[in-house]
Design an enzyme around this catalytic site. Structure first.
Site, PDB file in Angstrom:
ATOM      1  N   LYS A 172     -12.173  -5.338  -2.867  1.00  0.00           N
ATOM      2  CA  LYS A 172     -13.157  -4.493  -2.928  1.00  0.00           C
ATOM      3  C   LYS A 172     -12.725  -3.390  -3.643  1.00  0.00           C
ATOM      4  CE  LYS A 172     -14.194  -4.944   2.075  1.00  0.00           C
ATOM      5  NZ  LYS A 172     -13.792  -4.481   3.497  1.00  0.00           N
ATOM      6  N   LYS A 184      -6.422 -11.934  -5.695  1.00  0.00           N
ATOM      7  CA  LYS A 184      -7.569 -12.005  -4.854  1.00  0.00           C
ATOM      8  C   LYS A 184      -8.552 -11.156  -5.165  1.00  0.00           C
ATOM      9  CE  LYS A 184      -6.870  -9.689  -0.876  1.00  0.00           C
ATOM     10  NZ  LYS A 184      -6.933  -9.340   0.669  1.00  0.00           N
ATOM     11  N   LYS A 218       0.779  -1.187   0.111  1.00  0.00           N
ATOM     12  CA  LYS A 218       0.089  -0.008   0.003  1.00  0.00           C
ATOM     13  C   LYS A 218       0.869   1.219  -0.094  1.00  0.00           C
ATOM     14  CE  LYS A 218      -4.294  -2.139   1.920  1.00  0.00           C
ATOM     15  NZ  LYS A 218      -5.461  -1.875   2.761  1.00  0.00           N
TER      16      LYS A 218
HETATM   17  P1  AMP Z   1     -11.004  -6.573   4.327  1.00  0.00           P
HETATM   18  O1  AMP Z   1     -11.577  -6.556   3.121  1.00  0.00           O
HETATM   19  O2  AMP Z   1      -9.677  -6.376   4.222  1.00  0.00           O
HETATM   20  O3  AMP Z   1     -11.474  -5.655   5.306  1.00  0.00           O
HETATM   21  O4  AMP Z   1     -11.014  -7.766   4.703  1.00  0.00           O
HETATM   22  C1  AMP Z   1     -12.293  -8.308   5.641  1.00  0.00           C
HETATM   23  C2  AMP Z   1     -11.941 -10.057   5.799  1.00  0.00           C
HETATM   24  O5  AMP Z   1     -12.275 -10.675   4.576  1.00  0.00           O
HETATM   25  C3  AMP Z   1     -10.511 -10.230   6.378  1.00  0.00           C
HETATM   26  O6  AMP Z   1     -10.535 -11.348   7.193  1.00  0.00           O
HETATM   27  C4  AMP Z   1      -9.912 -10.627   4.914  1.00  0.00           C
HETATM   28  O7  AMP Z   1      -8.644 -11.768   5.246  1.00  0.00           O
HETATM   29  C5  AMP Z   1     -10.857 -11.249   4.389  1.00  0.00           C
HETATM   30  N1  AMP Z   1     -10.673 -11.352   2.762  1.00  0.00           N
HETATM   31  C6  AMP Z   1     -10.609 -10.291   2.086  1.00  0.00           C
HETATM   32  N2  AMP Z   1     -10.454 -10.745   0.763  1.00  0.00           N
HETATM   33  C7  AMP Z   1     -10.660 -11.904   0.441  1.00  0.00           C
HETATM   34  C8  AMP Z   1     -10.605 -12.729  -0.392  1.00  0.00           C
HETATM   35  N3  AMP Z   1     -10.607 -12.362  -1.753  1.00  0.00           N
HETATM   36  N4  AMP Z   1     -10.902 -14.140  -0.039  1.00  0.00           N
HETATM   37  C9  AMP Z   1     -11.068 -14.381   1.149  1.00  0.00           C
HETATM   38  N5  AMP Z   1     -10.918 -13.580   2.241  1.00  0.00           N
HETATM   39  C10 AMP Z   1     -10.911 -12.444   2.003  1.00  0.00           C
END
Ligand code: AMP
Ligand code: TRP
Length: 326
Positions: free
Chosen positions: A195, A192, A111
């Site tokens: 968002k 992966k 980042k």
């Molecule tokens: P975040 O979007 O970074 O706030 O992630 C929220 C949760 O979703 C965290 O526990 C991440 O590890 C999980 N996460 C985010 N993207 C993925 C993905 N593509 N596959 C699986 N888990 C994810």
């Protein structure tokens, strides 16, 4: 009964990767554990946010928490910035973290990209995450695979503090799902699902309508072989779709491979659309009921009160052991 803690950033576009990789476990865990689930708004300001959109996103995620089945009678659900112990403990933990270990974090490197005007908060991010976890004496932290490094540093900091100041923190463990732990992007299955990707068809958001879901799945990148077989290395696209199918339906991947033996990708994708829509629609119905309700605000206020009581106990112990205050 174990103490469980996890958090999700209120950054919008919560997608099926978040759901299958993390949120679904939250619901399963609440049946037999003492769970605390947080919307980590302080983490999200490590990158610039529009205040109006941030506020909206916080409530969106809170409503989604309830919609996927988190029960405020069983789990404590709250917004991080409403409990001051998070910021307070983060500072104390920063003083027990090393610049070397923080600069080795993959997320920071990605980042900040070596940019000298990257916010310091981005660098300090893991200490705030450690504070979230350690404040609640958490034993188990359900997260997606990408958070492994942050869990490791949390453990390192907890052990370091315990060694130096006497037993202060419970040393937590990460809990990672095998299937669904890493849902890949639909347009490029080597990265992966995220968002923030520009292409909306790279992800399926939990609030997408069935038309959009259909379009994204039917367009998804596969290969030219035409065989529905799990092989992450050589067939990442189909393997990712099999993974999604399996996670939503509960069927093992091997059973799905057998079911679609001899079928084309089109048939398989069409069925995947159905399986996905069937799983997501009930979530959306509940979301629409709660999103604008007074009940949601009440749940978050009560959650913050409960979280404050627990966190103050920990903060008293920390201050005592560190010799802070009088
Ligand atoms: P975040 O979007 O970074 O706030 O992630 C929220 C949760 O979703 C965290 O526990 C991440 O590890 C999980 N996460 C985010 N993207 C993925 C993905 N593509 N596959 C699986 N888990 C994810
Ligand atoms: N860093 C996590 C993510 O990006 C979110 C998070 C913040 C978190 N604090 C946490 C996850 C504490 C688990 C426990 O996904």
């Amino acid at each position: 009964m174990k103490k469980v803690f996890s958090g999700v950033q209120p950054t919008g576009n919560i997608h099926i990767g978040n759901y299958l990789g993390a949120l679904k476990q939250f619901v399963e865990l609440q049946e037999e554990n003492d769970c605390v689930y947080c919307i980590v708004d302080l983490h999200s300001i490590t990158l610039p946010q529009d205040p109006k959109i941030l506020r909206k996103n916080i409530l969106d995620v809170a409503a989604l928490y309830i919609a996927i089945g988190l029960n405020p009678k069983k789990s404590t659900i709250f917004v991080q910035s409403m409990v001051s112990g998070h910021s307070e403990l983060a500072w104390i933990l920063l003083c027990s973290s090393y610049t070397g270990e923080l600069s080795r974090m993959t997320q920071f490197k990605q980042k900040s990209r070596g940019n000298e005007s990257a916010p310091t908060g981005l660098f300090a991010y893991p200490a705030l995450m450690a504070a979230d976890i350690l404040l609640y004496d958490s034993n188990v932290v359900p997260v997606g695979n990408d958070q492994k490094q942050h869990i490791e540093i949390t453990r390192d900091i907890a052990i370091r503090v315990n060694n130096k100041y006497g037993k202060t923190f419970v040393v937590p463990e990460g809990r990672f799902l095998k299937e669904g732990a890493r849902i890949m992007s639909l347009d490029d299955p080597t990265v992966k699902m995220s968002k923030s990707a520009e292409n909306i068809h790279s992800r399926i958001s939990l609030l997408d309508d069935s038309g959009k879901i259909k379009k994204s799945i039917m367009k998804s990148t596969t290969d030219s072989e035409g065989e529905i077989r799990f092989d992450m290395e050589n067939k990442p696209g189909i393997s990712n779709l099999l993974n999604i199918y399996s996670s939503f339906s509960g069927l093992p991947v091997a059973d799905i491979e057998k079911k679609y033996e001899g079928s084309g990708y089109g048939v398989f994708k069409k069925d995947l659309v159905e399986v996905t829509v069937e799983s997501i629609i009930p979530i959306q119905l509940r979301y629409n009921e709660i999103r604008e309700s007074e009940e949601l605000i009440r749940i978050l206020k009560e959650g913050a009160e409960r979280a404050t009581v627990i966190s103050e106990k920990t903060m008293n112990r920390v201050k005592e052991n560190f010799g802070l205050g009088i």
